[in-house]
Scaffold this motif. Structure first.
Motif, PDB file in Angstrom:
ATOM      1  N   THR A 151      -0.490  66.365 123.075  1.00 41.29           N
ATOM      2  CA  THR A 151      -0.352  64.949 123.398  1.00 41.29           C
ATOM      3  C   THR A 151      -1.319  64.574 124.529  1.00 41.29           C
ATOM      4  OG1 THR A 151       1.463  65.635 124.810  1.00 41.29           O
ATOM      5  CG2 THR A 151       2.041  64.651 122.700  1.00 41.29           C
ATOM      6  N   ASP A 204       5.893  61.212 131.051  1.00 36.43           N
ATOM      7  CA  ASP A 204       7.285  61.590 130.803  1.00 36.43           C
ATOM      8  C   ASP A 204       8.161  60.350 130.620  1.00 36.43           C
ATOM      9  OD1 ASP A 204       6.799  64.262 130.922  1.00 36.43           O
ATOM     10  OD2 ASP A 204       7.572  64.569 132.940  1.00 36.43           O
ATOM     11  N   PRO A 245       1.407  69.964 126.185  1.00 31.59           N
ATOM     12  CA  PRO A 245       1.767  71.168 125.432  1.00 31.59           C
ATOM     13  C   PRO A 245       1.769  70.966 123.912  1.00 31.59           C
ATOM     14  CG  PRO A 245       3.624  70.361 126.723  1.00 31.59           C
ATOM     15  CD  PRO A 245       2.433  69.581 127.158  1.00 31.59           C
ATOM     16  N   ASP A 246       2.038  69.767 123.439  1.00 31.25           N
ATOM     17  CA  ASP A 246       2.055  69.542 121.983  1.00 31.25           C
ATOM     18  C   ASP A 246       0.788  68.825 121.533  1.00 31.25           C
ATOM     19  OD1 ASP A 246       4.743  70.248 122.566  1.00 31.25           O
ATOM     20  OD2 ASP A 246       5.182  68.119 122.840  1.00 31.25           O
ATOM     21  N   GLY A 262      -4.052  67.087 126.422  1.00 30.27           N
ATOM     22  CA  GLY A 262      -3.844  68.053 127.497  1.00 30.27           C
ATOM     23  C   GLY A 262      -2.408  68.544 127.577  1.00 30.27           C
ATOM     24  N   ILE A 295      -2.171  63.267 128.060  1.00 28.70           N
ATOM     25  CA  ILE A 295      -1.467  63.195 129.340  1.00 28.70           C
ATOM     26  C   ILE A 295      -2.428  62.720 130.419  1.00 28.70           C
ATOM     27  CG2 ILE A 295       0.209  64.980 128.750  1.00 28.70           C
ATOM     28  CD1 ILE A 295      -1.457  66.882 130.560  1.00 28.70           C
ATOM     29  N   SER A 296      -1.919  62.634 131.638  1.00 25.42           N
ATOM     30  CA  SER A 296      -2.766  62.248 132.765  1.00 25.42           C
ATOM     31  C   SER A 296      -3.346  63.502 133.397  1.00 25.42           C
ATOM     32  CB  SER A 296      -1.930  61.489 133.795  1.00 25.42           C
ATOM     33  OG  SER A 296      -2.712  61.189 134.934  1.00 25.42           O
ATOM     34  N   LEU A 348      -7.197  59.768 131.714  1.00 29.69           N
ATOM     35  CA  LEU A 348      -6.626  60.410 130.523  1.00 29.69           C
ATOM     36  C   LEU A 348      -7.196  61.820 130.327  1.00 29.69           C
ATOM     37  CD1 LEU A 348      -4.620  59.447 128.236  1.00 29.69           C
ATOM     38  CD2 LEU A 348      -6.640  59.328 126.781  1.00 29.69           C
ATOM     39  N   HIS A 349      -6.301  62.741 130.079  1.00 30.44           N
ATOM     40  CA  HIS A 349      -6.688  64.084 129.666  1.00 30.44           C
ATOM     41  C   HIS A 349      -6.258  64.206 128.209  1.00 30.44           C
ATOM     42  CE1 HIS A 349      -6.569  68.702 130.563  1.00 30.44           C
ATOM     43  NE2 HIS A 349      -7.172  68.422 129.433  1.00 30.44           N
TER      44      HIS A 349
END
Lengths: 92, 152
Positions: free
Chosen positions: A50, A8, A47-48, A45, A52-53, A41-42
């Motif tokens: 992208t 974020d 919503p768009d 993962g 994420i962790s 890293l996911h």
């Protein structure tokens, strides 16, 4: 002291921090560089789609050594406070 | 005439629909302080159980139409519950599926790499700085690094 880390941007984290009244720092890893370095890293993962962790917690002492850690297999399943506190009590 | 008045409406499809919906809603239980461990399984089981009850209702409405009515309402309830069941199953798998292996992630006893990232006010902060503490405060004995998914 807890330190929250996610992709974020700072503004979003500041908004969350204020809304919930958290006083600990929120760090913004918008390019997921640290998340990658910690191998958390996911991919896609978010919503768009992208990167994420994945949710993970590390309790580290003053030497930077990990004393307790937790990874979850399921985003709904998170550690219990007593597990964490047991790890914290071992640090003097 | 006596035949139509004697037929009972089967409520099973609606009870089943309610159960599948409750199954989906039960995913929120951890937010209410419920231990999170068994929740994914409880949710999936509730939804599955609901769908079984719906099927029972359909069997009553169609297979025993002399005793029960409710073919149309039963079918509508079944369609909705199938939708919720599908949603529950998809969510169950997607929520559990975290592809990161994290084999090279810092392990207990290892040292974590230092880093610097901007805080929520935009100022860069390093791990070392976090350990040295802010002015007028005792430096922390430990830090809990909480990596979270974001998008809150």
């Amino acid at each position: 002291m807890p330190v929250a880390i996610s992709v974020d941007p700072p503004e979003v984290s500041e908004n969350l921090r204020r809304k919930r009244g958290y006083t600990f720092p929120f760090l913004s890893d918008s390019k997921a560089e640290v998340i990658r370095r910690y191998e958390l890293l996911h991919p896609r993962g978010g919503p768009d789609g992208t990167d994420i962790s994945r949710p993970a917690e590390f309790l580290i002492d003053r030497s930077g050594t990990v004393r307790w850690e937790n990874f979850t297999e399921d985003i709904r399943v998170r550690p219990r406070a007593n597990e964490l506190l047991a790890g914290a009590r071992a640090i003097r | 005439m006596a035949d139509t008045t004697a037929r009972r409406l089967t409520l099973a499809p609606w009870m089943g629909l309610l159960l599948t919906v409750l199954g989906v809603l039960s995913n929120g239980l951890p937010f209410m302080g419920f231990p999170a461990g068994p929740v994914p399984w409880i949710s999936l089981l509730l939804s599955l159980l609901g769908f079984v009850v719906v099927l029972l209702g359909l069997w009553r409405a169609f297979g025993q139409s002399a005793v029960y009515k409710g073919k149309l309402s039963g079918s509508i309830a079944a369609a909705f519950s199938l939708l919720f069941l599908a949603g529950a199953v998809v969510f169950f798998w997607s929520a559990r599926h975290i592809p990161a292996e994290s084999a090279a992630a810092p392990q207990v006893g290892q040292r974590v790499p230092d880093f610097a990232l901007p805080d929520s006010t935009g100022h860069s902060v390093s791990l070392t700085q976090l350990f040295s503490g802010s002015v007028g405060k005792e430096p922390p004995k430990a830090l809990l690094l909480v990596f979270y998914r974001g998008y809150w």
